[in-house]
Design a protein around this motif. Structure first.
Motif, short mmCIF file in Angstrom:
data_model
loop_
_atom_site.label_atom_id
_atom_site.label_comp_id
_atom_site.label_asym_id
_atom_site.label_seq_id
_atom_site.Cartn_x
_atom_site.Cartn_y
_atom_site.Cartn_z
N SER A 32 0.75 -0.98 -0.04
CA SER A 32 0.02 0.02 0.08
C SER A 32 1.04 1.19 -0.03
O SER A 32 0.56 2.24 -0.48
N PHE A 35 1.88 2.00 -3.92
CA PHE A 35 0.83 2.33 -4.50
C PHE A 35 0.69 3.85 -3.85
O PHE A 35 0.41 4.63 -5.18
N GLN A 36 0.81 4.19 -2.92
CA GLN A 36 0.43 5.65 -2.28
C GLN A 36 1.61 6.42 -3.23
O GLN A 36 1.37 7.46 -3.68
N LEU A 38 3.34 5.92 -5.69
CA LEU A 38 3.23 6.08 -7.28
C LEU A 38 1.97 7.05 -7.62
O LEU A 38 2.11 7.87 -8.46
N ALA A 39 1.17 6.87 -6.66
CA ALA A 39 -0.09 7.94 -6.94
C ALA A 39 0.14 9.19 -6.79
O ALA A 39 0.04 10.11 -7.53
N ILE A 40 1.01 9.74 -5.75
CA ILE A 40 1.78 11.04 -5.68
C ILE A 40 2.40 11.34 -6.68
O ILE A 40 2.27 12.52 -7.04
N ALA A 42 2.60 10.25 -9.75
CA ALA A 42 1.88 10.40 -11.15
C ALA A 42 0.92 11.66 -10.87
O ALA A 42 0.72 12.46 -11.95
N LEU A 43 0.26 11.93 -9.54
CA LEU A 43 -0.65 13.37 -9.88
C LEU A 43 0.29 14.44 -9.86
O LEU A 43 -0.09 15.45 -10.70
N TRP A 46 1.03 14.63 -13.68
CA TRP A 46 -0.04 14.99 -14.25
C TRP A 46 -0.44 16.48 -13.99
O TRP A 46 -1.04 17.16 -15.01
N ALA A 74 6.38 12.44 -2.07
CA ALA A 74 6.20 10.82 -2.01
C ALA A 74 7.59 10.12 -1.25
O ALA A 74 7.10 9.34 -0.31
N THR A 78 6.90 8.44 2.12
CA THR A 78 7.18 7.07 2.44
C THR A 78 8.13 6.91 3.69
O THR A 78 7.92 5.92 4.30
#
Length: 87
Positions: A32, A35-36, A38-40, A42-43, A46, A74, A78
């Motif tokens: 988890s 994934f957090q 990677l999301a940060i 990517a956001l 983007w 990120a 982490t």
């Protein structure tokens, strides 16, 4: 005697330690966190691209700057989560 030790009830402290060291629980926690992270990231990239397109800038330096700040956020997030897990 070994059979008797297996059947003795565990104290709440022993159960808590056993729960904390459960490999599937640790796998879920660490996945988890990935994934957090990677999301940060990517956001960040983007959002940087969207802002760059909105401002109609000729180069993508703003995208890179916001994306790298997302990467830093990120990594910080982490490290804080890993620090809390290891306590």
């Amino acid at each position: 005697m070994a059979l008797q030790d297996q059947n003795t009830p565990k104290t709440p402290e022993e159960q808590k330690e056993e729960y904390k060291k459960n490999p599937m629980r640790l796998y879920g926690i660490y996945s988890s966190i990935v994934f957090q992270m990677l999301a940060i990231i990517a956001l960040g990239f983007w959002g940087g691209k969207k802002i760059n397109d909105y401002l109609e800038l000729p180069n993508d330096l703003l995208t890179v700057a916001i994306g790298l700040s997302g990467l830093g956020l990120a990594l910080y997030s982490t490290l804080k989560q890993l620090e809390n897990i290891n306590k």
